[in-house]
Design a protein around this motif. Structure first.
Motif, PDB file in Angstrom:
ATOM      1  N   ALA A  83       1.465  32.092  49.587  1.00  0.00           N
ATOM      2  CA  ALA A  83       0.736  31.032  48.877  1.00  0.00           C
ATOM      3  C   ALA A  83      -0.625  31.535  48.400  1.00  0.00           C
ATOM      4  O   ALA A  83      -1.040  31.279  47.266  1.00  0.00           O
ATOM      5  CB  ALA A  83       0.564  29.817  49.789  1.00  0.00           C
ATOM      6  N   ASP A  84      -1.311  32.276  49.273  1.00  0.00           N
ATOM      7  CA  ASP A  84      -2.630  32.791  48.892  1.00  0.00           C
ATOM      8  C   ASP A  84      -2.521  33.773  47.737  1.00  0.00           C
ATOM      9  O   ASP A  84      -3.330  33.753  46.803  1.00  0.00           O
ATOM     10  CB  ASP A  84      -3.303  33.480  50.081  1.00  0.00           C
ATOM     11  CG  ASP A  84      -3.750  32.478  51.146  1.00  0.00           C
ATOM     12  OD1 ASP A  84      -3.985  31.306  50.782  1.00  0.00           O
ATOM     13  OD2 ASP A  84      -3.851  32.870  52.326  1.00  0.00           O
ATOM     14  N   LEU A  85      -1.532  34.640  47.806  1.00  0.00           N
ATOM     15  CA  LEU A  85      -1.371  35.630  46.739  1.00  0.00           C
ATOM     16  C   LEU A  85      -0.978  34.967  45.428  1.00  0.00           C
ATOM     17  O   LEU A  85      -1.489  35.308  44.360  1.00  0.00           O
ATOM     18  CB  LEU A  85      -0.327  36.678  47.147  1.00  0.00           C
ATOM     19  CG  LEU A  85      -0.788  37.621  48.263  1.00  0.00           C
ATOM     20  CD1 LEU A  85       0.392  38.411  48.826  1.00  0.00           C
ATOM     21  CD2 LEU A  85      -1.865  38.580  47.759  1.00  0.00           C
ATOM     22  N   ASP A  86      -0.063  33.971  45.514  1.00  0.00           N
ATOM     23  CA  ASP A  86       0.360  33.273  44.301  1.00  0.00           C
ATOM     24  C   ASP A  86      -0.812  32.519  43.663  1.00  0.00           C
ATOM     25  O   ASP A  86      -0.937  32.469  42.440  1.00  0.00           O
ATOM     26  CB  ASP A  86       1.499  32.293  44.605  1.00  0.00           C
ATOM     27  CG  ASP A  86       2.818  33.017  44.826  1.00  0.00           C
ATOM     28  OD1 ASP A  86       2.883  34.232  44.568  1.00  0.00           O
ATOM     29  OD2 ASP A  86       3.777  32.368  45.271  1.00  0.00           O
ATOM     30  N   ALA A  87      -1.659  31.936  44.516  1.00  0.00           N
ATOM     31  CA  ALA A  87      -2.796  31.198  43.983  1.00  0.00           C
ATOM     32  C   ALA A  87      -3.789  32.138  43.304  1.00  0.00           C
ATOM     33  O   ALA A  87      -4.335  31.849  42.247  1.00  0.00           O
ATOM     34  CB  ALA A  87      -3.502  30.430  45.111  1.00  0.00           C
ATOM     35  N   GLY A  91       2.212  34.987  39.753  1.00  0.00           N
ATOM     36  CA  GLY A  91       3.315  35.785  39.225  1.00  0.00           C
ATOM     37  C   GLY A  91       3.339  37.223  39.699  1.00  0.00           C
ATOM     38  O   GLY A  91       4.369  37.899  39.564  1.00  0.00           O
ATOM     39  N   LEU A  92       2.232  37.689  40.252  1.00  0.00           N
ATOM     40  CA  LEU A  92       2.170  39.115  40.614  1.00  0.00           C
ATOM     41  C   LEU A  92       3.188  39.476  41.684  1.00  0.00           C
ATOM     42  O   LEU A  92       3.993  40.396  41.521  1.00  0.00           O
ATOM     43  CB  LEU A  92       0.761  39.479  41.089  1.00  0.00           C
ATOM     44  CG  LEU A  92       0.600  40.937  41.511  1.00  0.00           C
ATOM     45  CD1 LEU A  92       0.752  41.862  40.320  1.00  0.00           C
ATOM     46  CD2 LEU A  92      -0.749  41.169  42.179  1.00  0.00           C
ATOM     47  N   LEU A  93       3.144  38.740  42.795  1.00  0.00           N
ATOM     48  CA  LEU A  93       4.014  39.084  43.909  1.00  0.00           C
ATOM     49  C   LEU A  93       5.485  38.979  43.512  1.00  0.00           C
ATOM     50  O   LEU A  93       6.281  39.883  43.796  1.00  0.00           O
ATOM     51  CB  LEU A  93       3.716  38.166  45.099  1.00  0.00           C
ATOM     52  CG  LEU A  93       4.445  38.507  46.386  1.00  0.00           C
ATOM     53  CD1 LEU A  93       4.093  39.908  46.855  1.00  0.00           C
ATOM     54  CD2 LEU A  93       4.120  37.497  47.475  1.00  0.00           C
ATOM     55  N   ASP A  94       5.836  37.903  42.818  1.00  0.00           N
ATOM     56  CA  ASP A  94       7.231  37.744  42.407  1.00  0.00           C
ATOM     57  C   ASP A  94       7.697  38.892  41.531  1.00  0.00           C
ATOM     58  O   ASP A  94       8.817  39.381  41.685  1.00  0.00           O
ATOM     59  CB  ASP A  94       7.422  36.418  41.663  1.00  0.00           C
ATOM     60  CG  ASP A  94       7.490  35.230  42.624  1.00  0.00           C
ATOM     61  OD1 ASP A  94       7.723  35.458  43.829  1.00  0.00           O
ATOM     62  OD2 ASP A  94       7.303  34.091  42.174  1.00  0.00           O
ATOM     63  N   SER A  95       6.864  39.327  40.612  1.00  0.00           N
ATOM     64  CA  SER A  95       7.305  40.411  39.722  1.00  0.00           C
ATOM     65  C   SER A  95       7.430  41.716  40.495  1.00  0.00           C
ATOM     66  O   SER A  95       8.337  42.515  40.230  1.00  0.00           O
ATOM     67  CB  SER A  95       6.368  40.553  38.520  1.00  0.00           C
ATOM     68  OG  SER A  95       5.085  40.967  38.928  1.00  0.00           O
ATOM     69  N   ILE A  96       6.573  41.923  41.459  1.00  0.00           N
ATOM     70  CA  ILE A  96       6.683  43.134  42.278  1.00  0.00           C
ATOM     71  C   ILE A  96       7.940  43.080  43.136  1.00  0.00           C
ATOM     72  O   ILE A  96       8.705  44.040  43.212  1.00  0.00           O
ATOM     73  CB  ILE A  96       5.421  43.314  43.148  1.00  0.00           C
ATOM     74  CG1 ILE A  96       4.223  43.672  42.259  1.00  0.00           C
ATOM     75  CG2 ILE A  96       5.633  44.388  44.222  1.00  0.00           C
ATOM     76  CD1 ILE A  96       2.893  43.715  42.979  1.00  0.00           C
ATOM     77  N   LEU A  97       8.172  41.918  43.768  1.00  0.00           N
ATOM     78  CA  LEU A  97       9.347  41.792  44.632  1.00  0.00           C
ATOM     79  C   LEU A  97      10.633  41.939  43.834  1.00  0.00           C
ATOM     80  O   LEU A  97      11.589  42.562  44.292  1.00  0.00           O
ATOM     81  CB  LEU A  97       9.320  40.448  45.354  1.00  0.00           C
ATOM     82  CG  LEU A  97       8.202  40.306  46.384  1.00  0.00           C
ATOM     83  CD1 LEU A  97       8.128  38.870  46.879  1.00  0.00           C
ATOM     84  CD2 LEU A  97       8.405  41.276  47.540  1.00  0.00           C
TER      85      LEU A  97
END
Lengths: 130, 130
Positions: A83-87, A91-97
DNA sequence: TCAATAGTTCAATGAATTTTGAACTAAGGA
DNA sequence: TCCTTAGTTCAAAATTCATTGAACTATTGA
């Protein structure tokens, strides 16, 4: 005793990228993301390096604000700060994952760990439902 | 003479992340993204470090597959490999660019560079339209 | 209280990265 | 042809990062 975690606003993009720019840490994060329903402790990652080495990488992830480490008895449970990263970086974490390759793990051991967890959950449910 | 560029398939996630996990290179990429309509050469980045140092960082970006460097006479024009990156890691570049802070540049010099470019475009248009 | 478990910290080492100045190359213009 | 401009390459120094084993801490359970 209590471990340092940066606040959401303190999480820095260049730091996050450089910390994730390492195959071991990328593997850890990929595994955490695909197992958010399970409680994961440090020793789950011993496939990826020595105990000391994993401790080092997990500290890097925690200090960068990518993971949270909570002390739970004799274990430390590691989770993604999704949640903290998404906020902070939408989109960053999802694209990396989505782009991170599958992790080289011993899948029999993974299955064993998850089975134990499911059995524990089953017992808890049994107890509370009765 | 011709510079090495990895093919799109050769671009590696961990490498891209670690190369972008550096404030100087993040600044270069942010600037390139916000100026894709302009021709940018290496010396545009001398605010960020010495000539040798910028050459080093631009080589890192090129070797990671993040930028393209074309020799154009005595200059080398630097551009983002946006299509290749988007194809390989959908959403990654956009989320990084959206989160990357504005770059510490001397904005008068930026304005001067862009003015020269616009004037050059104006002359070209005049010639082709007549 | 004692032992076992889970993980950290420390110091040392080696490897990789960043930064620098000096010397170099290649193209274009006078 | 010679000079200038734009940028690279090289070697060296400084810094940071990753990895290891040994010693340590904290918690749980017997």
């Amino acid at each position: 005793m209590s471990l340092f975690h940066p606040s959401a606003e303190q999480i820095d993009l260049a730091t996050v990228l450089s910390v994730l720019g390492d195959q071991t840490r990328l593997s850890i994060v990929g595994y955490l993301a695909r197992n958010e329903d399970f409680e994961i402790n440090c020793s789950r990652f011993l496939d990826l390096g020595s105990k000391t080495n994993i401790s080092y990488h997990l500290a890097k992830l925690r200090e960068a604000g990518i993971t949270r480490t909570e002390v739970r008895g004799v274990n430390r449970l590691i989770s993604l700060r999704r949640a903290d990263l998404d906020a902070r970086f939408p989109g960053l974490l999802d694209s990396i994952l989505a782009s991170a390759a599958a992790i080289p793990f011993d899948m029999r051991e993974v299955a064993r760990v998850e089975l134990r967890q499911l059995e524990r959950d089953g017992e808890a449910t049994k107890g509370s439902v009765g």
